[in-house]
Design a protein around this motif. Structure first.
Motif, PDB file in Angstrom:
ATOM      1  N   GLY A 180      15.983  68.369  85.570  1.00  0.00           N
ATOM      2  CA  GLY A 180      16.622  68.552  84.272  1.00  0.00           C
ATOM      3  C   GLY A 180      15.660  68.705  83.108  1.00  0.00           C
ATOM      4  N   CYS A 181      14.377  68.470  83.313  1.00  0.00           N
ATOM      5  CA  CYS A 181      13.387  68.631  82.246  1.00  0.00           C
ATOM      6  C   CYS A 181      13.242  70.112  81.903  1.00  0.00           C
ATOM      7  CB  CYS A 181      12.040  68.065  82.691  1.00  0.00           C
ATOM      8  SG  CYS A 181      10.701  68.344  81.512  1.00  0.00           S
ATOM      9  N   VAL A 182      13.156  70.411  80.603  1.00  0.00           N
ATOM     10  CA  VAL A 182      13.002  71.814  80.169  1.00  0.00           C
ATOM     11  C   VAL A 182      11.637  72.033  79.517  1.00  0.00           C
ATOM     12  CG1 VAL A 182      15.467  72.268  79.923  1.00  0.00           C
ATOM     13  CG2 VAL A 182      14.206  71.285  77.995  1.00  0.00           C
ATOM     14  N   LYS A 209      16.788  80.451  86.501  1.00  0.00           N
ATOM     15  CA  LYS A 209      15.818  79.520  85.924  1.00  0.00           C
ATOM     16  C   LYS A 209      14.470  80.212  85.733  1.00  0.00           C
ATOM     17  CE  LYS A 209      16.008  75.246  85.960  1.00  0.00           C
ATOM     18  NZ  LYS A 209      15.872  73.787  86.181  1.00  0.00           N
ATOM     19  N   ALA A 210      14.080  81.039  86.705  1.00  0.00           N
ATOM     20  CA  ALA A 210      12.825  81.779  86.574  1.00  0.00           C
ATOM     21  C   ALA A 210      12.901  82.759  85.403  1.00  0.00           C
ATOM     22  CB  ALA A 210      12.521  82.520  87.868  1.00  0.00           C
ATOM     23  N   LYS A 211      14.047  83.413  85.267  1.00  0.00           N
ATOM     24  CA  LYS A 211      14.227  84.400  84.195  1.00  0.00           C
ATOM     25  C   LYS A 211      14.189  83.735  82.817  1.00  0.00           C
ATOM     26  CE  LYS A 211      14.880  88.799  83.458  1.00  0.00           C
ATOM     27  NZ  LYS A 211      13.869  89.777  83.912  1.00  0.00           N
ATOM     28  N   ASN A 212      14.624  82.495  82.736  1.00  0.00           N
ATOM     29  CA  ASN A 212      14.615  81.770  81.463  1.00  0.00           C
ATOM     30  C   ASN A 212      13.216  81.325  81.057  1.00  0.00           C
ATOM     31  OD1 ASN A 212      17.384  82.028  81.299  1.00  0.00           O
ATOM     32  ND2 ASN A 212      17.803  79.979  82.096  1.00  0.00           N
ATOM     33  N   SER A 213      12.301  81.269  82.019  1.00  0.00           N
ATOM     34  CA  SER A 213      10.964  80.763  81.735  1.00  0.00           C
ATOM     35  C   SER A 213      10.134  81.824  81.016  1.00  0.00           C
ATOM     36  CB  SER A 213      10.264  80.351  83.036  1.00  0.00           C
ATOM     37  OG  SER A 213       9.875  81.499  83.774  1.00  0.00           O
ATOM     38  N   PRO A 214       9.268  81.403  80.092  1.00  0.00           N
ATOM     39  CA  PRO A 214       8.403  82.365  79.396  1.00  0.00           C
ATOM     40  C   PRO A 214       7.506  83.152  80.350  1.00  0.00           C
ATOM     41  CG  PRO A 214       8.410  80.263  78.243  1.00  0.00           C
ATOM     42  CD  PRO A 214       9.128  80.044  79.538  1.00  0.00           C
TER      43      PRO A 214
END
Length: 371
Positions: A33-35, A82-87
């Motif tokens: 859950g850590c962002v 989740k990968a797509k959301n990462s910078p």
């Protein structure tokens, strides 16, 4: 990471299949859950930043070596998103291709003979659980044990359990020192042979996956291929795969009470449970065949081959662009490290430089080679 960067410098297109979140974090395989990975993994909640900003520096090192010449494959939509959301991968092409199972997984064995081998009666309701490491918190066996605590408050269930008409069995690496697990469950062992594992699935009535985070767990696919329906929480690749009351069962929420409610309902209608198991088997045969996976990867490789032919004349330009990107992020890496050193006492700073400086490390390595 450095090897990936070296391949990209050669203008090689890389297809990288993800199995967890490590590629876009400062070190976590699952983030719980850590962002922090959305912000360079600064001030990691699991590490003491006064010792060494490991997560942030690892993240920045990935940023140095990655580029848009990477393409990702994810077995689940959840991990792909989740990968797509990462910078690190926001501009990366990501494909979703499910894992597959060898044909041998769909072989049928004699359920009653297997139960006899393990000393389990034919009229027993067998609840199963399995993981590579039983103690891994993310796999959620605590929820399953708490569900049994709740179910033992029901007189019918309690009587059946005490008369060994209900049992909980599990397999995987286990230290054998958890009393809360052992008051309900028996450990079958840790297995590496596929046939043995398939037999264990097939002697069970229901296989429970109470994971709090999961990509596309192989235990789910293996159980479905063995005609044993899966009960899990509505998370990750599990909720993408299981259609409730059709090819498996889903708890309403991530809670022991929801898990207990579903287990009791399944126990009360074993004929329906068996019917769902048949549907799970058919679904697994259609969805998780090796042919499907191979064809999907073939489509990617063919398209990449065409891409390389069309873009071969841009190789020099691409290298220059990548080198510029690496320099920018490398400067950020150095700045982050220097800021860390400045925040320390002179003694801690000296020790930090001594043990972690790349210059010192390279010097020691060259000295060893000369010796």
């Amino acid at each position: 990471m450095k090897d990936i960067g070296n391949l990209l410098k050669l203008n090689k297109k890389i297809i990288w299949t993800q199995h967890d979140e490590w590629a876009f974090t400062g070190g976590c395989h699952y983030t719980s859950g850590c962002v922090g990975y959305l912000n360079n993994c600064r001030e990691c909640i699991q590490l003491n930043p006064k010792i060494w900003p490991l997560a942030e520096l690892t993240y920045l090192e990935k940023a140095i070596h990655y580029s848009n010449h990477l393409e990702l494959v994810s077995p689940s939509k959840w991990l792909a998103q989740k990968a797509k959301n990462s910078p690190l991968f926001k501009n990366t092409k990501i494909h979703v291709i499910s894992n597959s199972l060898e044909n041998e997984w769909f072989n049928s064995y004699n359920k009653w003979e297997i139960r006899k081998k393990y000393g389990i009666s034919s009229d027993c309701f067998v609840v199963g659980f399995g993981a590579d490491s039983i103690s891994e918190k993310r796999k959620g066996i605590t929820y399953l044990i708490e569900a049994f605590d709740l179910l033992m408050e029901n007189e019918d269930w309690k009587l059946a359990f005490e008369s060994k008409k209900i049992i909980l069995s599990f397999f995987g690496n286990y230290s054998g020192s958890n009393r809360s697990i052992e008051k309900y469950a028996n450990h079958l062992g840790s297995f590496s042979n596929d046939k043995e594992i398939a037999e264990i699935y097939q002697m069970m009535d229901i296989f429970v996956i109470p994971s709090m985070e999961d990509n596309l767990p192989n235990t789910m696919l293996e159980s479905m291929a063995s005609k044993t329906p899966v009960l899990g929480f509505p998370i990750g690749g599990i909720v993408e795969t299981i259609r409730h009351n059709e090819n498996g069962f889903l708890a309403d929420s991530i809670s022991s009470s929801s898990l207990a409610e579903q287990l009791y309902r399944i126990w009360k209608d074993l004929a329906f449970c068996s019917q769902v198991g048949e549907s799970a088997y058919q679904y697994a045969r259609e969805k998780f065949s090796m042919d499907n996976q191979a064809l999907a990867y073939n489509d990617i490789f063919v398209s990449v081959s065409r891409y390389n032919q069309v873009n071969s004349n841009l190789e020099k330009l691409t290298k220059e662009k990548l080198n510029l990107q690496w320099k920018v992020v490398s400067d950020k890496l150095k700045a982050a490290y220097l800021n860390h050193i400045k925040s320390l006492s002179w003694k801690s700073g000296f020790l930090n430089l001594l043990f972690y400086s790349r210059f010192i490390s390279d010097f020691i390595q060259s000295y060893i080679k000369k010796k």
